[in-house]
Motif scaffolding. Structure first.
Motif, mmCIF file in Angstrom:
data_model
loop_
_atom_site.group_PDB
_atom_site.id
_atom_site.type_symbol
_atom_site.label_atom_id
_atom_site.label_comp_id
_atom_site.label_asym_id
_atom_site.label_seq_id
_atom_site.Cartn_x
_atom_site.Cartn_y
_atom_site.Cartn_z
ATOM 1 N N ALA A 1 34.384 33.333 37.680
ATOM 2 C CA ALA A 1 35.175 34.480 38.145
ATOM 3 C C ALA A 1 36.653 34.243 37.842
ATOM 4 O O ALA A 1 37.103 33.098 37.717
ATOM 5 N N THR A 2 37.416 35.323 37.734
ATOM 6 C CA THR A 2 38.860 35.166 37.578
ATOM 7 C C THR A 2 39.441 34.551 38.840
ATOM 8 O O THR A 2 38.876 34.650 39.927
ATOM 9 N N LYS A 3 40.602 33.919 38.677
ATOM 10 C CA LYS A 3 41.234 33.280 39.831
ATOM 11 C C LYS A 3 41.552 34.306 40.928
ATOM 12 O O LYS A 3 41.352 34.048 42.114
ATOM 13 N N GLY A 4 42.029 35.488 40.515
ATOM 14 C CA GLY A 4 42.351 36.510 41.503
ATOM 15 C C GLY A 4 41.143 36.942 42.301
ATOM 16 O O GLY A 4 41.203 37.075 43.527
ATOM 17 N N SER A 5 40.032 37.173 41.614
ATOM 18 C CA SER A 5 38.799 37.584 42.289
ATOM 19 C C SER A 5 38.278 36.482 43.201
ATOM 20 O O SER A 5 37.880 36.734 44.341
ATOM 21 N N ALA A 6 38.277 35.239 42.712
ATOM 22 C CA ALA A 6 37.771 34.121 43.503
ATOM 23 C C ALA A 6 38.641 33.886 44.743
ATOM 24 O O ALA A 6 38.129 33.674 45.847
ATOM 25 N N GLU A 7 39.961 33.915 44.555
ATOM 26 C CA GLU A 7 40.856 33.688 45.695
ATOM 27 C C GLU A 7 40.745 34.808 46.721
ATOM 28 O O GLU A 7 40.864 34.559 47.929
ATOM 29 N N TYR A 8 40.517 36.033 46.266
ATOM 30 C CA TYR A 8 40.353 37.168 47.175
ATOM 31 C C TYR A 8 39.207 36.901 48.148
ATOM 32 O O TYR A 8 39.323 37.145 49.353
ATOM 33 N N ILE A 9 38.105 36.378 47.625
ATOM 34 C CA ILE A 9 36.935 36.089 48.457
ATOM 35 C C ILE A 9 37.153 34.854 49.319
ATOM 36 O O ILE A 9 36.896 34.862 50.526
ATOM 37 N N LEU A 10 37.644 33.796 48.709
ATOM 38 C CA LEU A 10 37.733 32.519 49.423
ATOM 39 C C LEU A 10 38.816 32.516 50.496
ATOM 40 O O LEU A 10 38.600 31.994 51.596
ATOM 41 N N THR A 11 39.974 33.068 50.184
ATOM 42 C CA THR A 11 41.079 32.989 51.135
ATOM 43 C C THR A 11 41.214 34.240 51.998
ATOM 44 O O THR A 11 41.375 34.140 53.211
ATOM 45 N N ARG A 12 41.125 35.414 51.390
ATOM 46 C CA ARG A 12 41.294 36.648 52.176
ATOM 47 C C ARG A 12 40.062 36.966 53.009
ATOM 48 O O ARG A 12 40.180 37.344 54.171
ATOM 49 N N ARG A 13 38.888 36.855 52.384
ATOM 50 C CA ARG A 13 37.666 37.262 53.088
ATOM 51 C C ARG A 13 37.096 36.135 53.951
ATOM 52 O O ARG A 13 36.710 36.362 55.092
#
Length: 256
Positions: free
Chosen positions: A135-147
């Protein structure tokens, strides 16, 4: 400590059935002018080839194959890869794909397959852990940190390393974990993923570092759950690709 555990994200940490896979199908349908929308089985078949971990490239490949099937060559198609990626991202992320604060696409609807307690339990049980994903870094970080609410997890994403089944990103994630935690001893390395490419990644890692204890564990993607014949076929495919164990869901890793 027990081991270093590296997780894939898509299909393992989050259910991408109605997000990445839906965006892939939308993209293929759009660029084939509504003439072909791949089914989940057809997407599984493509990923089962072990080289289409990148869903942008997978979308392009299915578009190519459709047109080849009606007698047109790849070289004559007018669609650029950049156009395919942009359309995909607008469906997956939303109308402003570069601004995570305004994302309103399929990514916002992805069911999570774990919670924060899962990772607390891993740590309590003696595991170091991190992520290696296509996954792109933006997509992965969205899930891991935000969600999920993880704080600065070890993450190697699309922009950081060659795509799977190249094991470079896996080694990068492991090395980052070792440096953060000052790990000197040799520990088993476990990779949990849901595709053939994930399993082959460990096979290739073993060929590069045969003295390391490297293990592949397959996780069945959510879209085949409750379908016994598909689960059996998918499990066998993962075992054939090098999995040492197959789990129905990632939480079975600590709750067998």
């Amino acid at each position: 400590m027990v081991a270093i555990v590296i997780f894939d994200i898509d299909g393992v940490i989050r259910d991408v059935t109605n997000s990445y896979r839906r965006a892939l199908a939308d993209t293929v349908e759009h660029f084939t002018e509504g003439n072909f929308r791949p089914s989940m089985a057809e997407i599984d078949s493509l990923k089962g080839e072990g080289v289409w971990n990148n869903d942008w490239e997978g979308s392009q490949e299915l578009i190519y194959r459709y047109y080849e099937g009606i007698g047109k060559s790849r070289s004559h198609l007018r669609y650029s890869y950049e156009e395919i990626v942009h359309f995909f991202q607008c469906r997956y992320r939303g109308r402003d794909p570069e601004n995570a604060d305004t994302w309103d696409g399929y990514i916002t609807q992805e069911p999570l397959l774990v919670d924060l307690d899962f990772f607390h339990t891993l740590t309590e049980n003696g595991y170091y852990w991190g992520f290696f994903s296509g996954a792109t870094k933006g997509s992965a970080e969205y899930i891991l940190t935000r969600r999920l609410g993880l704080k600065d997890p070890v993450l190697v994403a699309m922009e950081d390393a060659p795509g799977k089944p190249d094991p470079t990103g896996l080694f990068m994630a492991v090395e980052s974990i070792k440096q953060r935690n000052n790990i000197q001893q040799s520990l088993p390395i476990i990779y949990l993923g849901d595709t053939v490419a994930d399993m082959i990644t460990i096979s290739r890692a073993k060929s590069i570092k045969p003295d390391h204890d490297l293990r592949a564990i397959a996780v069945l993607p959510p879209h085949i759950h409750q379908q016994d014949n598909l689960m059996a076929d998918y499990s066998q495919k993962m075992l054939d690709a090098g999995a040492q164990q197959v789990l129905t869901r990632v939480t079975d890793f600590i709750n067998p």
